[in-house]
Motif scaffolding. Structure first.
Motif, PDB file in Angstrom:
ATOM      1  N   SER A   1      52.251  35.454  23.510  1.00 13.31           N
ATOM      2  CA  SER A   1      51.149  36.365  23.795  1.00 13.31           C
ATOM      3  C   SER A   1      50.113  35.711  24.689  1.00 13.31           C
ATOM      4  N   LEU A   2      49.435  36.543  25.440  1.00 13.82           N
ATOM      5  CA  LEU A   2      48.273  36.142  26.227  1.00 13.82           C
ATOM      6  C   LEU A   2      47.266  37.274  26.195  1.00 13.82           C
ATOM      7  N   ARG A   3      45.997  36.934  26.349  1.00 20.87           N
ATOM      8  CA  ARG A   3      44.971  37.953  26.519  1.00 20.87           C
ATOM      9  C   ARG A   3      44.248  37.702  27.827  1.00 20.87           C
ATOM     10  N   LEU A   4      44.364  38.666  28.725  1.00 19.82           N
ATOM     11  CA  LEU A   4      43.671  38.592  29.997  1.00 19.82           C
ATOM     12  C   LEU A   4      42.296  39.242  29.872  1.00 19.82           C
ATOM     13  N   SER A   5      41.333  38.674  30.585  1.00 15.28           N
ATOM     14  CA  SER A   5      39.986  39.238  30.635  1.00 15.28           C
ATOM     15  C   SER A   5      39.625  39.545  32.080  1.00 15.28           C
ATOM     16  N   CYS A   6      38.861  40.578  32.250  1.00 16.71           N
ATOM     17  CA  CYS A   6      38.358  40.973  33.570  1.00 16.71           C
ATOM     18  C   CYS A   6      36.858  41.232  33.406  1.00 16.71           C
ATOM     19  N   THR A   7      36.058  40.358  33.982  1.00 18.34           N
ATOM     20  CA  THR A   7      34.613  40.459  33.839  1.00 18.34           C
ATOM     21  C   THR A   7      33.971  40.820  35.162  1.00 18.34           C
ATOM     22  N   ALA A   8      33.114  41.819  35.132  1.00 16.34           N
ATOM     23  CA  ALA A   8      32.436  42.282  36.339  1.00 16.34           C
ATOM     24  C   ALA A   8      31.064  41.648  36.474  1.00 16.34           C
ATOM     25  N   SER A   9      30.686  41.415  37.709  1.00 18.58           N
ATOM     26  CA  SER A   9      29.321  40.963  37.992  1.00 18.58           C
ATOM     27  C   SER A   9      28.814  41.733  39.196  1.00 18.58           C
ATOM     28  N   GLY A  10      27.512  41.960  39.216  1.00 18.18           N
ATOM     29  CA  GLY A  10      26.907  42.692  40.320  1.00 18.18           C
ATOM     30  C   GLY A  10      26.901  44.193  40.131  1.00 18.18           C
ATOM     31  N   PHE A  11      27.584  44.674  39.107  1.00 17.59           N
ATOM     32  CA  PHE A  11      27.573  46.100  38.795  1.00 17.59           C
ATOM     33  C   PHE A  11      27.966  46.278  37.334  1.00 17.59           C
ATOM     34  N   SER A  12      27.631  47.444  36.804  1.00 20.72           N
ATOM     35  CA  SER A  12      27.992  47.770  35.424  1.00 20.72           C
ATOM     36  C   SER A  12      29.296  48.541  35.410  1.00 20.72           C
ATOM     37  N   VAL A  13      30.197  48.147  34.516  1.00 17.75           N
ATOM     38  CA  VAL A  13      31.492  48.825  34.434  1.00 17.75           C
ATOM     39  C   VAL A  13      31.407  50.134  33.653  1.00 17.75           C
ATOM     40  N   ASP A  14      30.212  50.462  33.145  1.00 15.41           N
ATOM     41  CA  ASP A  14      30.065  51.642  32.277  1.00 15.41           C
ATOM     42  C   ASP A  14      30.637  52.902  32.901  1.00 15.41           C
TER      43      ASP A  14
END
Length: 121
Positions: free
Chosen positions: A17-30
């Protein structure tokens, strides 16, 4: 500057198993639907999974159904892809991408740089 940064890739044995993360900066992902995409043989790319801006709706490519799970934590501006029962054919660079829409689309406004997932014994 709008930016998406993926992390969590690596080398794992088949069945792992792996868990990938995707983090945004400069804007809100909402207000963005977020997808995970990988290259595929015979295709330019393959949509692995996608999640609506609210998190209520998700989509999965047929080969990963039951093995992968997408989720999001808007308070952390982050989307996750939990990958279980990994197979060698899951080996690829995984990209996250964002589209300014509540629901998933096939086109995206912003892309990350990708994270390598290698499934091998």
């Amino acid at each position: 500057q709008f930016q998406l940064v993926e992390s969590g890739g690596g080398l794992v044995q088949p069945g792992g198993s792996l868990r990938l993360s995707c983090t945004a900066s400069g804007f809100s992902v909402d207000y963005y639907a977020i997808g995970w995409i990988r290259p595929a043989p015979g295709k330019e790319r393959e949509g692995v999974s996608c999640i609506s801006s609210s998190g209520e709706n998700t989509k999965y490519e047929e080969s990963v159904k039951g093995r992968f799970a997408i989720s999001r934590d808007n308070s952390k501006n982050t989307v996750y892809l939990q990958m279980n029962s990994l197979k060698p054919e899951d080996t690829a660079v995984y990209y996250c991408a964002a589209v300014a829409a509540s629901q998933c689309w096939d086109v995206y406004d912003y892309w990350g740089q990708g994270t390598q997932v290698t499934v091998s014994s």
